[in-house]
Motif scaffolding. Sequence first.
Motif, PDB file in Angstrom:
ATOM      1  N   ILE A 111       0.858  -1.182   0.000  1.00 28.77           N
ATOM      2  CA  ILE A 111       0.000   0.000   0.000  1.00 28.77           C
ATOM      3  C   ILE A 111       0.896   1.234   0.000  1.00 28.77           C
ATOM      4  N   THR A 112       0.944   1.913  -1.125  1.00 29.33           N
ATOM      5  CA  THR A 112       1.844   3.056  -1.282  1.00 29.33           C
ATOM      6  C   THR A 112       1.150   4.392  -1.040  1.00 29.33           C
ATOM      7  N   THR A 113      -0.183   4.365  -0.876  1.00 30.14           N
ATOM      8  CA  THR A 113      -0.946   5.591  -0.615  1.00 30.14           C
ATOM      9  C   THR A 113      -2.110   5.273   0.313  1.00 30.14           C
ATOM     10  N   VAL A 114      -2.381   6.176   1.266  1.00 29.88           N
ATOM     11  CA  VAL A 114      -3.543   6.031   2.142  1.00 29.88           C
ATOM     12  C   VAL A 114      -4.314   7.345   2.184  1.00 29.88           C
ATOM     13  N   ARG A 115      -5.625   7.210   2.420  1.00 32.46           N
ATOM     14  CA  ARG A 115      -6.469   8.386   2.640  1.00 32.46           C
ATOM     15  C   ARG A 115      -6.916   8.351   4.098  1.00 32.46           C
ATOM     16  N   ASP A 116      -6.368   9.266   4.891  1.00 34.02           N
ATOM     17  CA  ASP A 116      -6.644   9.345   6.317  1.00 34.02           C
ATOM     18  C   ASP A 116      -7.940  10.134   6.521  1.00 34.02           C
ATOM     19  N   ALA A 117      -9.022   9.413   6.892  1.00 35.89           N
ATOM     20  CA  ALA A 117     -10.346  10.018   6.925  1.00 35.89           C
ATOM     21  C   ALA A 117     -10.685  10.640   8.278  1.00 35.89           C
ATOM     22  N   GLY A 118      -9.756  11.381   8.840  1.00 36.67           N
ATOM     23  CA  GLY A 118     -10.034  12.173  10.030  1.00 36.67           C
ATOM     24  C   GLY A 118      -9.522  11.551  11.307  1.00 36.67           C
ATOM     25  N   GLY A 119      -8.871  12.382  12.118  1.00 35.62           N
ATOM     26  CA  GLY A 119      -8.345  11.903  13.393  1.00 35.62           C
ATOM     27  C   GLY A 119      -7.924  13.051  14.281  1.00 35.62           C
ATOM     28  N   ASP A 120      -7.216  12.699  15.355  1.00 35.04           N
ATOM     29  CA  ASP A 120      -6.813  13.695  16.343  1.00 35.04           C
ATOM     30  C   ASP A 120      -5.296  13.809  16.487  1.00 35.04           C
ATOM     31  N   THR A 122      -3.278  15.324  13.994  1.00 34.41           N
ATOM     32  CA  THR A 122      -2.938  16.091  12.795  1.00 34.41           C
ATOM     33  C   THR A 122      -1.502  16.603  12.763  1.00 34.41           C
ATOM     34  N   PRO A 123      -0.957  17.189  13.845  1.00 36.80           N
ATOM     35  CA  PRO A 123       0.437  17.658  13.771  1.00 36.80           C
ATOM     36  C   PRO A 123       1.415  16.539  13.424  1.00 36.80           C
ATOM     37  N   SER A 124       1.249  15.368  14.044  1.00 35.56           N
ATOM     38  CA  SER A 124       2.132  14.236  13.746  1.00 35.56           C
ATOM     39  C   SER A 124       1.925  13.743  12.320  1.00 35.56           C
ATOM     40  N   VAL A 125       0.672  13.645  11.890  1.00 32.09           N
ATOM     41  CA  VAL A 125       0.379  13.165  10.535  1.00 32.09           C
ATOM     42  C   VAL A 125       0.996  14.095   9.499  1.00 32.09           C
ATOM     43  N   GLY A 146      -7.292  15.681   8.180  1.00 32.29           N
ATOM     44  CA  GLY A 146      -7.073  16.381   9.442  1.00 32.29           C
ATOM     45  C   GLY A 146      -8.237  16.107  10.381  1.00 32.29           C
ATOM     46  N   PRO A 147      -8.666  17.086  11.172  1.00 28.99           N
ATOM     47  CA  PRO A 147      -9.798  16.875  12.074  1.00 28.99           C
ATOM     48  C   PRO A 147     -11.123  16.820  11.330  1.00 28.99           C
ATOM     49  N   LYS A 148     -12.039  16.004  11.821  1.00 23.82           N
ATOM     50  CA  LYS A 148     -13.369  15.908  11.227  1.00 23.82           C
ATOM     51  C   LYS A 148     -14.210  17.128  11.598  1.00 23.82           C
ATOM     52  N   ILE A 149     -15.232  17.374  10.809  1.00 23.08           N
ATOM     53  CA  ILE A 149     -16.259  18.360  11.150  1.00 23.08           C
ATOM     54  C   ILE A 149     -17.462  17.612  11.716  1.00 23.08           C
ATOM     55  N   ASP A 150     -17.955  18.072  12.859  1.00 22.28           N
ATOM     56  CA  ASP A 150     -19.114  17.450  13.496  1.00 22.28           C
ATOM     57  C   ASP A 150     -19.835  18.518  14.312  1.00 22.28           C
ATOM     58  N   GLY A 151     -20.862  18.125  15.039  1.00 18.98           N
ATOM     59  CA  GLY A 151     -21.616  19.053  15.867  1.00 18.98           C
ATOM     60  C   GLY A 151     -21.071  19.137  17.283  1.00 18.98           C
ATOM     61  N   LEU A 175      -9.055  24.458   8.519  1.00 19.01           N
ATOM     62  CA  LEU A 175      -8.667  23.391   7.598  1.00 19.01           C
ATOM     63  C   LEU A 175      -7.805  23.924   6.454  1.00 19.01           C
ATOM     64  N   GLU A 176      -8.126  25.117   5.986  1.00 10.80           N
ATOM     65  CA  GLU A 176      -7.301  25.725   4.941  1.00 10.80           C
ATOM     66  C   GLU A 176      -5.897  26.026   5.464  1.00 10.80           C
ATOM     67  N   LYS A 177      -5.821  26.493   6.700  1.00  8.76           N
ATOM     68  CA  LYS A 177      -4.514  26.797   7.299  1.00  8.76           C
ATOM     69  C   LYS A 177      -3.694  25.533   7.478  1.00  8.76           C
TER      70      LYS A 177
END
Length: 469
Positions: A111-120, A122-125, A146-151, A175-177
């Motif tokens: 597996i040469t590519t992954v899509r990280d679908a949100g976590g806590d 982010t700085p390490s990732v 990066g971080p997920k959007i939720d309520g 998220l843009e930053k």
Amino acid sequence: MIRPLFVLLLFLALGCKNEPIETYDLAITNAHVIHLETGKVEIQNIYISNGKIAAIETVDTKTNVKADSTIDATGKYVLPGFWDNHIHLRGGDTLIANNKNFLKLFMANGITTVRDAGGDLTPSVMEWKQQIAMEELVGPTIFTAGPKIDGPGARWGGSLEVATGTDIQQAFDSLEKLKVDFVKIYDSRIDADNYIRSIEEAKKRGFVVSGHMPFTVTLDETIAAGMDGIEHLYYIMKGCASNEIEVTEKLKNGEMGFWGAMPALMEAYADSTAQATFNKLKENNVFVVPTLHIGKTLSYLDEVDHANDPYLQYMGKGMIETYEGRIQSALNASEEARKSRKELDTFFGQLAKSLDNAGVQLLAGSDSGAFNSYTYPGISLHMELQEMVKNGISPLDALKTSAYNGSQFLHQSDNYGTIVTGKISDLVLLNDNPLDNIENTQNIYMVIKGTQLFDHEKLQALLDEAIMD
């Protein structure tokens, strides 16, 4: 007297002597190249320089070529490096080392590519992402939300909680930053209006957006807002049910909960409704992530003993402890709930096949990571492909759901997904043909990632290094 034939032969000889030599870093010769876009398999030579495919030609092409290194791939099958299109790098600071360790497992499994679908984390990732790009750290290319959007009161730590329009603006500014690669929206606490507004804001700012879907929203509303990817099949099932509007209203009024809605939606599945939904998904270029393997794993936690799973040795004690929540939930569930979960698992396998039949673009994702019990990083992507094929999807279509569709979903098809000149040389060489047997994706001979080459010995070394106390 000089004869004309002699002059011709002399001219040809001098011409050949002066023909320029093409020099490459690496030549992969006599390979069975699987072209996912067509399903065609050709015996070809692949030439690589500076981490990109510089040339590709049939083996009978006469070319004046020199390579610094050569791999004789006779009898081997070459694919783009695999993509796991749904993973999680998460679990808090105490699990940073465990998550970093996963990077070796992905590479050892091709597996040469992954899509990280949100976590806590982010700085390490982001740090790992940069180090991998610079080839200072062994691991797959990471595309992260990066971080997920939720309520408010979101289930997952590190989420960006939105309750107002101002919150949404600030979340996207953040998220843009961070320079995330896409946006992930979760459904634990977000209300219907802010969910739709978040999708619309993501599209307004040029993000690819994927996510869950609160059951207080219809699938049609989600698609119309601009959603690019639906994670998991619960939400597709809802859009295929003839009673979707009725169930949505009951959720809005608090008369029904998420799990309570499952049997009602499954029983109300209507082919005419489903076909209209499939067409809408296709017309709007919406991708779907079935996550069949984790569904089966979690559905049978009450029956399957994982105590001797070989991959437990790579998880570490802290990671294994995160599995307890789902395990206890499964063991303490009522007999009716257990039966319903297994029926849902079977239904989802059939639904994935129906989506594929209809031409909806699927993404292979494992959902591996902390809290997702016994769904191991690396190996679970292969299990996901096998689940697809077990449910009637062809090996070729299953293979497409990895790198081919994954690169299209993230608008990265100029760089990845097929084996053609100019693309990044992320490749996996297999000992046997995965089109004949999908389990052959695990029979890996070699992995190439950019300028890095991992033969069998190096792949085994990655696994050995990944063992945690």
